[in-house]
Design a protein around this motif. Structure first.
Motif, mmCIF file in Angstrom:
data_model
loop_
_atom_site.group_PDB
_atom_site.id
_atom_site.type_symbol
_atom_site.label_atom_id
_atom_site.label_comp_id
_atom_site.label_asym_id
_atom_site.label_seq_id
_atom_site.Cartn_x
_atom_site.Cartn_y
_atom_site.Cartn_z
ATOM 1 N N MET A 156 0.838 -1.191 0.000
ATOM 2 C CA MET A 156 0.000 0.000 0.000
ATOM 3 C C MET A 156 0.881 1.252 0.000
ATOM 4 N N SER A 157 0.583 2.174 -0.906
ATOM 5 C CA SER A 157 1.360 3.409 -0.996
ATOM 6 C C SER A 157 1.202 4.237 0.273
ATOM 7 N N ASN A 158 2.222 5.057 0.534
ATOM 8 C CA ASN A 158 2.144 5.957 1.673
ATOM 9 C C ASN A 158 1.220 7.139 1.404
ATOM 10 N N THR A 159 0.897 7.352 0.129
ATOM 11 C CA THR A 159 0.010 8.455 -0.252
ATOM 12 C C THR A 159 -1.386 7.926 -0.537
ATOM 13 N N THR A 160 -2.386 8.554 0.071
ATOM 14 C CA THR A 160 -3.780 8.162 -0.141
ATOM 15 C C THR A 160 -4.347 8.934 -1.323
ATOM 16 N N SER A 161 -4.793 8.215 -2.343
ATOM 17 C CA SER A 161 -5.358 8.851 -3.542
ATOM 18 C C SER A 161 -6.850 9.118 -3.330
ATOM 19 N N ILE A 162 -7.269 10.317 -3.697
ATOM 20 C CA ILE A 162 -8.633 10.768 -3.404
ATOM 21 C C ILE A 162 -9.265 11.373 -4.651
ATOM 22 N N VAL A 163 -10.529 11.026 -4.889
ATOM 23 C CA VAL A 163 -11.360 11.732 -5.874
ATOM 24 C C VAL A 163 -12.373 12.559 -5.091
#
Length: 223
Positions: A1-8
């Motif tokens: 899991m990436s350390n950055t949370t992707s958001i729409v």
């Protein structure tokens, strides 16, 4: 899991979107990868961008936020949805939860709580703030059929004004002679929340005073 949370992020008011985007991207581990202004666009963005989190408003043209969340659940999408709304009505909250939302935040939520909610939902939890948690707790012991009926079936008569269940409840209390303060104590809501619901129901019913409110409520058998 990436350390950055992707958001729409989906909201039909561009100024609101800009403000929320700025708030989110002030955090190094959050990234807004797509923006939209209605539920249909939300579905397309989730399909194209594959975000971890969808933050979506309720009342939008073409398709509401709740309808979009429900459609994503039907599609078995992995995106986790947070409803962001100015409404803390019981009806909206329960519909959102039933649709599959993992969080429900009011638009006046502070930054610290907002970020905490995103992290909680990303990690597999659920997050409902303030009065919203109280609504859910109060409904935990109700049979599921009763909850569904409460969500889908309006109180009173024809209800041509599209009043929410919370607005109908406050209408009844207002016409029984209670003040905003007394109503807030009875419903365990803030006085500001009661004032907002009262203003909205009077606006929807196009009345300026209690006498006209009472006449119109009786005419349409709302109480």
């Amino acid at each position: 899991m990436s350390n950055t949370t992707s958001i729409v992020l989906v909201d039909d008011h561009s100024l609101v979107r800009d403000g929320i985007k700025a708030l989110l991207e002030s955090e190094s581990d959050l990234e807004v990868i797509g923006e939209g202004d209605d539920g249909l666009e939300a579905l397309q963005l989730v399909e194209d961008k594959n975000p971890e989190i969808l933050i979506i408003d309720i009342r939008m043209p073409n398709m509401t936020g709740i309808e979009a969340v429900n459609e994503l659940k039907k599609r078995k999408s992995s995106v986790k949805c947070i409803i962001l709304s100015m409404h803390d009505s019981e009806e909206y909250i329960l519909k959102s939860v039933n649709a599959g939302a993992k969080g429900y935040l009011l638009k006046d939520t502070g930054k610290v709580e907002f970020i905490k909610a995103i992290h909680t939902v990303r990690e597999g939890g659920t997050y409902y703030s303030g009065d919203i948690s109280n609504v859910l707790v109060n409904n935990l012991l109700k049979p599921s059929k009763e909850i569904v009926e409460q969500v889908s079936k309006p109180k009173g008569g024809d209800n041509p004004f599209d009043l929410t269940n919370k607005e109908l409840q406050i209408l009844e209390l207002v016409l029984s002679g209670l003040t905003n303060k007394q109503i807030s104590e009875k419903l365990q809501n803030s006085k500001r929340t009661v004032e907002t619901h009262r203003f909205n129901l009077m606006r929807k019913m196009d009345v300026k005073n209690l006498i006209d409110l009472s006449k119109k409520a009786q005419k349409y058998n709302l109480v």
